[in-house]
Design a protein around this motif. Structure first.
Motif, PDB file in Angstrom:
ATOM      1  N   TYR A  50       1.051  -1.366   0.225  1.00  0.00           N
ATOM      2  CA  TYR A  50      -0.169   0.140   0.035  1.00  0.00           C
ATOM      3  C   TYR A  50       1.063   1.276  -0.315  1.00  0.00           C
ATOM      4  O   TYR A  50       1.004   2.494  -0.310  1.00  0.00           O
ATOM      5  CB  TYR A  50      -0.912   0.391   1.267  1.00  0.00           C
ATOM      6  CG  TYR A  50      -2.495  -1.070   1.043  1.00  0.00           C
ATOM      7  CD1 TYR A  50      -2.453  -1.472   0.090  1.00  0.00           C
ATOM      8  CD2 TYR A  50      -2.583  -1.418   2.606  1.00  0.00           C
ATOM      9  CE1 TYR A  50      -3.601  -2.126  -0.185  1.00  0.00           C
ATOM     10  CE2 TYR A  50      -3.738  -2.222   1.821  1.00  0.00           C
ATOM     11  CZ  TYR A  50      -4.120  -2.615   0.967  1.00  0.00           C
ATOM     12  OH  TYR A  50      -5.136  -3.787   0.489  1.00  0.00           O
ATOM     13  N   THR A  51       1.929   0.912   1.026  1.00  0.00           N
ATOM     14  CA  THR A  51       3.267   2.380   1.174  1.00  0.00           C
ATOM     15  C   THR A  51       3.335   2.833  -0.599  1.00  0.00           C
ATOM     16  O   THR A  51       3.263   3.710  -0.888  1.00  0.00           O
ATOM     17  CB  THR A  51       3.942   1.754   1.758  1.00  0.00           C
ATOM     18  OG1 THR A  51       3.562   2.130   2.886  1.00  0.00           O
ATOM     19  CG2 THR A  51       4.897   3.235   1.496  1.00  0.00           C
ATOM     20  N   GLU A  52       3.976   1.291  -1.230  1.00  0.00           N
ATOM     21  CA  GLU A  52       3.930   2.093  -3.211  1.00  0.00           C
ATOM     22  C   GLU A  52       3.004   2.414  -3.408  1.00  0.00           C
ATOM     23  O   GLU A  52       3.233   2.984  -4.526  1.00  0.00           O
ATOM     24  CB  GLU A  52       5.155   0.989  -3.788  1.00  0.00           C
ATOM     25  CG  GLU A  52       6.402  -0.173  -2.555  1.00  0.00           C
ATOM     26  CD  GLU A  52       6.748  -1.353  -3.485  1.00  0.00           C
ATOM     27  OE1 GLU A  52       5.651  -2.030  -4.011  1.00  0.00           O
ATOM     28  OE2 GLU A  52       7.389  -1.617  -2.896  1.00  0.00           O
ATOM     29  N   LEU A  53       1.935   1.356  -3.402  1.00  0.00           N
ATOM     30  CA  LEU A  53       0.521   2.337  -4.630  1.00  0.00           C
ATOM     31  C   LEU A  53       0.456   3.204  -3.866  1.00  0.00           C
ATOM     32  O   LEU A  53       0.019   4.179  -5.278  1.00  0.00           O
ATOM     33  CB  LEU A  53      -0.902   1.404  -3.702  1.00  0.00           C
ATOM     34  CG  LEU A  53      -1.869   1.562  -4.729  1.00  0.00           C
ATOM     35  CD1 LEU A  53      -2.171   1.657  -6.096  1.00  0.00           C
ATOM     36  CD2 LEU A  53      -2.872   1.020  -3.783  1.00  0.00           C
ATOM     37  N   LEU A  54       0.476   4.363  -3.222  1.00  0.00           N
ATOM     38  CA  LEU A  54      -0.016   5.135  -2.049  1.00  0.00           C
ATOM     39  C   LEU A  54       1.595   6.654  -3.643  1.00  0.00           C
ATOM     40  O   LEU A  54       0.784   7.406  -4.113  1.00  0.00           O
ATOM     41  CB  LEU A  54       0.393   5.706  -1.254  1.00  0.00           C
ATOM     42  CG  LEU A  54       0.143   7.164  -0.735  1.00  0.00           C
ATOM     43  CD1 LEU A  54      -1.216   7.423  -0.972  1.00  0.00           C
ATOM     44  CD2 LEU A  54       0.090   7.326   0.725  1.00  0.00           C
ATOM     45  N   SER A  55       2.383   5.646  -3.161  1.00  0.00           N
ATOM     46  CA  SER A  55       3.873   7.108  -3.467  1.00  0.00           C
ATOM     47  C   SER A  55       3.267   6.596  -4.818  1.00  0.00           C
ATOM     48  O   SER A  55       3.555   8.554  -5.755  1.00  0.00           O
ATOM     49  CB  SER A  55       4.936   6.302  -3.289  1.00  0.00           C
ATOM     50  OG  SER A  55       6.200   6.509  -4.221  1.00  0.00           O
ATOM     51  N   GLU A  56       3.344   6.123  -5.723  1.00  0.00           N
ATOM     52  CA  GLU A  56       3.170   5.877  -7.174  1.00  0.00           C
ATOM     53  C   GLU A  56       1.687   6.453  -7.414  1.00  0.00           C
ATOM     54  O   GLU A  56       1.559   7.244  -8.736  1.00  0.00           O
ATOM     55  CB  GLU A  56       2.755   4.557  -7.131  1.00  0.00           C
ATOM     56  CG  GLU A  56       3.966   3.461  -7.771  1.00  0.00           C
ATOM     57  CD  GLU A  56       3.344   2.029  -7.861  1.00  0.00           C
ATOM     58  OE1 GLU A  56       2.540   2.053  -8.347  1.00  0.00           O
ATOM     59  OE2 GLU A  56       4.274   1.014  -7.291  1.00  0.00           O
ATOM     60  N   SER A  57       0.827   6.884  -6.949  1.00  0.00           N
ATOM     61  CA  SER A  57      -0.722   7.309  -7.078  1.00  0.00           C
ATOM     62  C   SER A  57       0.018   8.569  -6.956  1.00  0.00           C
ATOM     63  O   SER A  57      -0.910   9.344  -7.746  1.00  0.00           O
ATOM     64  CB  SER A  57      -1.912   6.619  -6.198  1.00  0.00           C
ATOM     65  OG  SER A  57      -1.576   5.814  -6.262  1.00  0.00           O
ATOM     66  N   ARG A  58       0.784   9.101  -5.714  1.00  0.00           N
ATOM     67  CA  ARG A  58       0.981  10.445  -5.572  1.00  0.00           C
ATOM     68  C   ARG A  58       1.913  11.095  -6.476  1.00  0.00           C
ATOM     69  O   ARG A  58       1.463  12.731  -7.705  1.00  0.00           O
ATOM     70  CB  ARG A  58       1.848  11.158  -4.561  1.00  0.00           C
ATOM     71  CG  ARG A  58       1.442  11.202  -2.892  1.00  0.00           C
ATOM     72  CD  ARG A  58       1.855  11.381  -1.627  1.00  0.00           C
ATOM     73  NE  ARG A  58       3.392  10.898  -1.810  1.00  0.00           N
ATOM     74  CZ  ARG A  58       2.929   9.656  -0.741  1.00  0.00           C
ATOM     75  NH1 ARG A  58       2.149   9.472   0.073  1.00  0.00           N
ATOM     76  NH2 ARG A  58       4.352   9.528  -0.800  1.00  0.00           N
TER      77      ARG A  58
END
Length: 106
Positions: A50-58
């Motif tokens: 989820y941390t990676e997903l959030l970073s990619e989304s930002r």
């Protein structure tokens, strides 16, 4: 492109305000990440998927913000803010917005 969460940039003068610009992305959780998140909820720890997903989304939302500002002829975006919201079960939006401006180059 200068991107800042400040309203002004020390040493630079805003010479033109071009308006509000925004960028967003909506992402859904991956089933595999959900399984691992469920295990982490039991044992504790960072939900790295989820941390990676959030970073990619930002990053994607910021890229879209910058593209919109460039189309207006801006060389800076000031007062940048992020927002998140739940769109549907398992899907969230990252929304970023700010003021597209032209600042004097010194």
């Amino acid at each position: 492109m200068l991107i800042s969460n400040m309203e002004v940039v020390p040493g630079k003068k805003v010479v033109k305000h071009l308006g509000l610009v925004q960028g967003s992305t909506v992402r859904a959780k991956h089933a595999g990440r959900d399984i691992m998140a469920g295990l982490k909820n039991i044992f504790g720890g960072e939900l790295k998927g989820y941390t990676e997903l959030l970073s990619e989304s930002r990053d994607e939302a910021l890229s879209r913000l910058q593209q919109q500002a460039e189309l207006l002829g801006a060389n800076a975006i000031l007062n940048v803010r992020f927002s998140t919201s739940s769109i549907a079960a398992g899907a969230s939006e990252i929304f970023v917005y700010g003021s597209a401006v032209v600042v004097e180059e010194r």
